[in-house]
Write a protein that holds these residues in place. Structure first.
Motif, mmCIF file in Angstrom:
data_model
loop_
_atom_site.group_PDB
_atom_site.id
_atom_site.type_symbol
_atom_site.label_atom_id
_atom_site.label_comp_id
_atom_site.label_asym_id
_atom_site.label_seq_id
_atom_site.Cartn_x
_atom_site.Cartn_y
_atom_site.Cartn_z
ATOM 1 N N ASN A 170 -1.305 29.194 69.782
ATOM 2 C CA ASN A 170 -2.537 29.937 69.503
ATOM 3 C C ASN A 170 -3.657 29.017 69.051
ATOM 4 O O ASN A 170 -3.436 27.847 68.726
ATOM 5 N N ASN A 171 -4.858 29.587 68.979
ATOM 6 C CA ASN A 171 -5.990 29.001 68.273
ATOM 7 C C ASN A 171 -6.481 27.678 68.862
ATOM 8 O O ASN A 171 -6.784 26.724 68.140
ATOM 9 N N GLY A 172 -6.552 27.658 70.194
ATOM 10 C CA GLY A 172 -7.181 26.536 70.880
ATOM 11 C C GLY A 172 -6.558 25.199 70.582
ATOM 12 O O GLY A 172 -5.336 25.044 70.625
ATOM 13 N N THR A 173 -7.398 24.211 70.243
ATOM 14 C CA THR A 173 -6.899 22.861 69.990
ATOM 15 C C THR A 173 -6.082 22.763 68.716
ATOM 16 O O THR A 173 -5.398 21.766 68.502
ATOM 17 N N LYS A 174 -6.141 23.797 67.869
ATOM 18 C CA LYS A 174 -5.281 23.799 66.682
ATOM 19 C C LYS A 174 -3.818 23.862 67.098
ATOM 20 O O LYS A 174 -2.938 23.392 66.374
ATOM 21 N N SER A 175 -3.551 24.490 68.250
ATOM 22 C CA SER A 175 -2.201 24.541 68.849
ATOM 23 C C SER A 175 -1.145 24.998 67.859
ATOM 24 O O SER A 175 -0.071 24.407 67.750
ATOM 25 N N THR A 176 -1.451 26.058 67.119
ATOM 26 C CA THR A 176 -0.540 26.531 66.084
ATOM 27 C C THR A 176 0.354 27.651 66.586
ATOM 28 O O THR A 176 -0.011 28.394 67.500
ATOM 29 N N PRO A 177 1.542 27.796 66.001
ATOM 30 C CA PRO A 177 2.429 28.876 66.408
ATOM 31 C C PRO A 177 1.919 30.223 65.907
ATOM 32 O O PRO A 177 1.079 30.281 64.997
ATOM 33 N N ALA A 178 2.428 31.304 66.500
ATOM 34 C CA ALA A 178 2.179 32.621 65.916
ATOM 35 C C ALA A 178 2.699 32.626 64.486
ATOM 36 O O ALA A 178 2.060 33.144 63.575
#
Length: 615
Positions: A523-531
Motif C-alpha cells: 500500500n501507500n505508493g513508494t512507502k510500500s507498506t503492508p496492510a
C-alpha cells in the motif's frame, strides 16, 4: 516521618504490582501446507509459566485424534507434520501440560481434504465500487480469543497539500475465517487521505471485545444506518476555483466509538481540539510557514496508551508542523470522558512543530505508565510535556532498547531540514529524557530511516537511512553496507534478528530474498507498506497481510521456517501491542518491542499484564 515513608512504600508497591489489561487470546494455531507437508505453529501467552509444555494433536477425517509429539513440547512452539494425509481433512489443536496434567486449550486449525499448497489465508472482501483495501488493524471483535480484521477501504484519496474532492472513507470488519461482520461509512464530511483518517481498534473498557474509534462528522453512518449529526449537511468546499476546493474547513467535528462486534454507534462527543483559527497551526516547523488552505490544520494522528498503567486510553492528536494538541479520552460505561489535553498553543512554545508523520507509545521512564513520543517531543502520562529535543518533525520513528550499553529505551528518528533552518537529519536520543546520543547527516533532509537488529552476527541494533550507503551501529559508526530498502521490518526466519520487509517481499540482510508474495501488493505508493504486519497467529514470528493484485481479497502470509526459539506472543508485550494499534497512522512504521530482541538476546522479561475475558 515514618508514616510518610510507609505511605510512599505502599504507593510504590501498588504501582509496581499494577497489571495492564490485555487480550485473553487463544493459542492462535495455524497450519500451512508446504511441499506436501504441514508447518504448524501456536502461541505462548505472556502469562504462561516457563514450565508450561504442549502436546500437539491432529484429527484426520473421522479418525480419532492422535498426538504428534513423543514428549511434551517445552521449547519453541512449532512443528513440521510430515505424516498428515493431504487427501483427508486435517485439524490440529494443542493441549497444555503443567506438572504432568494435560488441559484442553482454546483454538484449532483445519485444512480441507485435497487442498493445494497455499502459503496464505484468504479473506474475500465485500466489494465497494471504486474502492480498494488499504491499511488495517486487528482486535478481538467478538470475544472468542482470535483476532479479527478492520480494513480501511479507500476510493479517491488526496494528501492535505492537494485540493480536490475525495471519496468518503469506508471501514469493513472480518473474522479470520473470512466472515463479513460490518461496514461503516464516514460520509462526505470526512476527507480521505493518509493524514486524515486515523482509526483505533482496541478493547478500551475491558469487556473482552475491541471497540472501533475514529473522527466522524455529519453524515457518518454506522452498520445499522444510525447517523452521526445531520446527514443533510455538506461542509465541503465545492467551488472548483477555490484554493480549498474539496477541503472540509467548517462544520462540527466529532469523535465516535463503535461496537466492535456489530459496528453500531455507541457514543459521540465533540472532537478535541476544534479547528479554531485556520492560520493557527503553522509556525515553527513546516518550513516555518503557515497556511489557511487546510494543510497544517488537518494533520491528524492517534494512538492507544495505558496512561494510568492499567486501563487503555485513546489519544487523538492534531497538528505537528506548528501547534500540536493531544487529547486523551477514557471509555467507560459506553461514554467518552476527557482525561487531559496537551496543547502547545503557539510557536513560542518549544513543543510546537516537533511532531512526526506518526507517533509511538512506550513507558519511557519505567513507572508502569505510558508516554507518547511524538517525533522530537514526548508527552508524559499525565498530559504534561516531558521533554523536547528541538529537532522538529520527520517521517520515521523507531523506539526500543536499541543501544545495549545504555539503560532504557532509545529513540531513532530522521528529520526534514526545513527552509531557513539547520540541524541533523538523523538522531538517536534517550527515550527517558531526550538526551542526544548521536546525530548524523547535518543539514540534510532525510526521508527514510530504520533501526533494529538486522545483522544476526552482531549484538544490538543497527540503523540506516536514505542518503547514506552505510549500515551503522548505535554509536553512529559505519559497519557495513546499508540494505537496499528503508521501509519496514518483520520477524520471519528462525533467528531472533529482524528481516527486511518491502513491497511484497522479504529479504535477509547479507543473505538475500527469503520470500515473495506473488500476486499480492503493498500500500501507500513508494512507502510500500503492508496492510498490516503483526504477530496475530502461530508462534512469535509476524504475519504479513497484503491485498491481492486484483483487490478482491486480503492475504495473510505466515512463515513456514522452523525456529528453536521459544518466545511468548509479541502481542502480550504492551509496547508492541500498542504499536500494532497505531501502525495505520500517518506514514506507517513497523512495530517494536519494549525489550531488546535480536542476536544474543536475553530471555524477554515477563509482561506485567492481566488477561480480560468477555463479559
Amino acid at each position: 516521618m515514618k508514616n510518610k515513608i510507609l505511605i510512599l512504600f505502599l504507593l510504590s508497591t501498588l504501582v509496581s504490582f499494577a497489571q495492564r489489561q490485555m487480550e485473553n487470546l487463544d493459542r492462535g494455531i495455524i497450519a500451512v501446507k508446504n511441499k506436501g507437508q504441514f508447518f504448524v505453529g501456536w502461541r505462548v501467552l505472556g502469562t504462561d509459566s516457563d514450565e508450561l509444555a504442549f502436546n500437539l494433536y491432529r484429527k484426520s477425517g473421522t479418525k480419532k485424534a492422535i498426538k504428534l509429539n513423543e514428549k511434551p513440547i517445552l521449547g519453541a512452539t512449532n512443528f513440521v507434520d510430515t505424516k498428515a494425509n493431504s487427501q483427508e481433512e486435517n485439524t490440529w489443536f494443542v493441549k497444555t501440560v503443567l506438572n504432568g496434567k494435560e488441559i484442553d486449550a482454546k483454538g484449532s486449525f483445519t485444512i480441507p481434504a485435497q487442498s493445494p499448497d497455499k502459503n496464505y489465508l484468504s479473506i474475500k472482501l465485500q466489494p465497494v465500487a471504486g474502492y480498494i483495501p488499504n491499511d488495517l488493524s486487528v482486535g478481538d471483535l467478538d470475544g472468542d480469543g482470535r483476532y479479527d480484521l478492520v480494513v480501511h477501504m479507500t476510493g479517491k484519496s488526496l494528501d492535505n497539500s492537494f485540493k480536490g474532492v475525495t471519496d468518503p472513507p469506508i471501514f469493513q470488519a472480518y473474522t479470520l475465517d473470512g466472515t463479513f461482520l460490518w461496514q461503516i461509512n464516514l460520509g462526505k464530511n470526512i476527507r480521505e487521505g493518509a493524514h486524515y483518517t486515523q482509526f483505533m481498534v482496541y478493547d478500551l473498557d475491558g469487556d473482552g471485545i475491541s471497540e472501533f474509534v475514529c473522527k466522524t462528522a455529519d453524515g457518518t453512518t454506522d452498520s445499522q444506518n444510525n447517523v452521526v449529526g445531520d446527514a443533510s449537511k455538506d461542509w465541503r468546499d465545492v467551488d472548483p476555483d477555490s484554493v480549498t476546493y474539496g477541503k472540509i474547513l467548517k462544520g462540527p467535528e466529532y469523535l465516535s466509538v463503535f461496537n466492535g462486534r456489530t459496528g453500531k454507534l455507541i457514543t459521540t462527543t465533540a472532537y478535541i481540539p476544534e479547528r479554531g483559527d485556520l492560520a493557527g497551526w503553522g509556525g515553527r516547523g513546516g518550513s516555518g510557514g503557515n497556511d489557511t488552505k487546510g494543510n497544517r490544520i488537518d494533520r491528524f494522528t492517534a494512538c492507544i496508551a495505558y496512561l494510568d498503567g492499567v486501563h487503555p486510553s485513546v489519544v487523538m492528536c492534531r497538528g505537528y508542523y506548528g501547534r500540536t494538541v493531544l487529547a486523551a479520552w477514557d471509555f467507560k460505561n459506553n461514554k467518552l470522558n476527557s482525561r487531559w489535553v496537551f496543547d502547545s498553543k503557539d510557536a513560542e512554545n518549544p513543543y510546537s512543530g516537533m511532531g512526526n508523520h506518526g507517533l509511538t507509545v512506550a513507558d519511557v521512564d519505567n513507572d508502569g505508565k505510558d508516554e507518547i513520543i511524538y517525533g522530537s517531543m514526548c508527552v508524559d502520562d499525565n498530559g504534561q510535556g516531558l521533554y523536547t529535543t528541538g529537532f522538529r518533525h520527520g517521517d520515521a520513528l523507531h523506539v526500543s532498547d536499541l543501544d545495549l550499553d545504555i539503560p532504557g529505551l532509545e529513540v531513532f528518528g530522521i528529520h526534514e531540514i526545513e527552509n531557513g533552518t539547520t540541524g541533523p537529519g538523523v538522531t538517536l536520543f534517550s527515550a527517558a529524557d531526550g538526551k542526544v546520543l548521536f546525530t548524523a547527516s547535518l543539514n540534510e533532509d532525510v526521508g527514510r530511516g530504520v533501526a533494529d537488529n538486522i545483522d544476526p552476527t552482531r549484538k544490538g541494533a543497527q540503523c540506516w537511512w536514505s542518503g547514506s550507503p552505510y549500515l551503522h551501529d548505535m554509536k553512529g559508526n559505519e559497519i557495513g553496507k546499508a540494505p537496499t530498502s528503508t521501509n519496514f521490518l518483520i520477524y520471519w526466519d528462525g533467528d531472533s534478528s529482524r528481516e527486511l520487509l518491502n513491497s511484497n517481499y522479504i529479504d535477509k540482510y547479507n543473505v538475500g530474498r527469503l520470500f515473495t508474495a506473488t500476486g499480492a501488493a503493498s500500500n501507500n505508493g513508494t512507502k510500500s507498506t503492508p496492510a498490516l504486519s503483526a504477530d496475530i497467529l502461530g508462534d512469535w514470528r509476524e504475519e504479513l497481510i497484503l491485498r491481492s493484485d486484483d483487490n478482491t481479497e486480503l492475504r495473510i502470509y505466515s512463515t513456514t521456517t522452523p525456529t528453536q526459539i521459544r518466545q511468548y506472543t509479541l502481542m502480550h508485550d504492551p509496547q508492541y501491542r500498542l504499536s500494532i494499534a497505531w501502525q495505520n497512522v500517518g506514514y506507517n512504521q513497523p512495530p517494536h518491542t519494549s525489550f531488546y530482541m535480536g542476536a544474543e538476546m536475553k530471555p524477554a522479561p515477563k509482561p506485567n499484564i492481566i488477561l480480560v475475558t468477555k463479559k
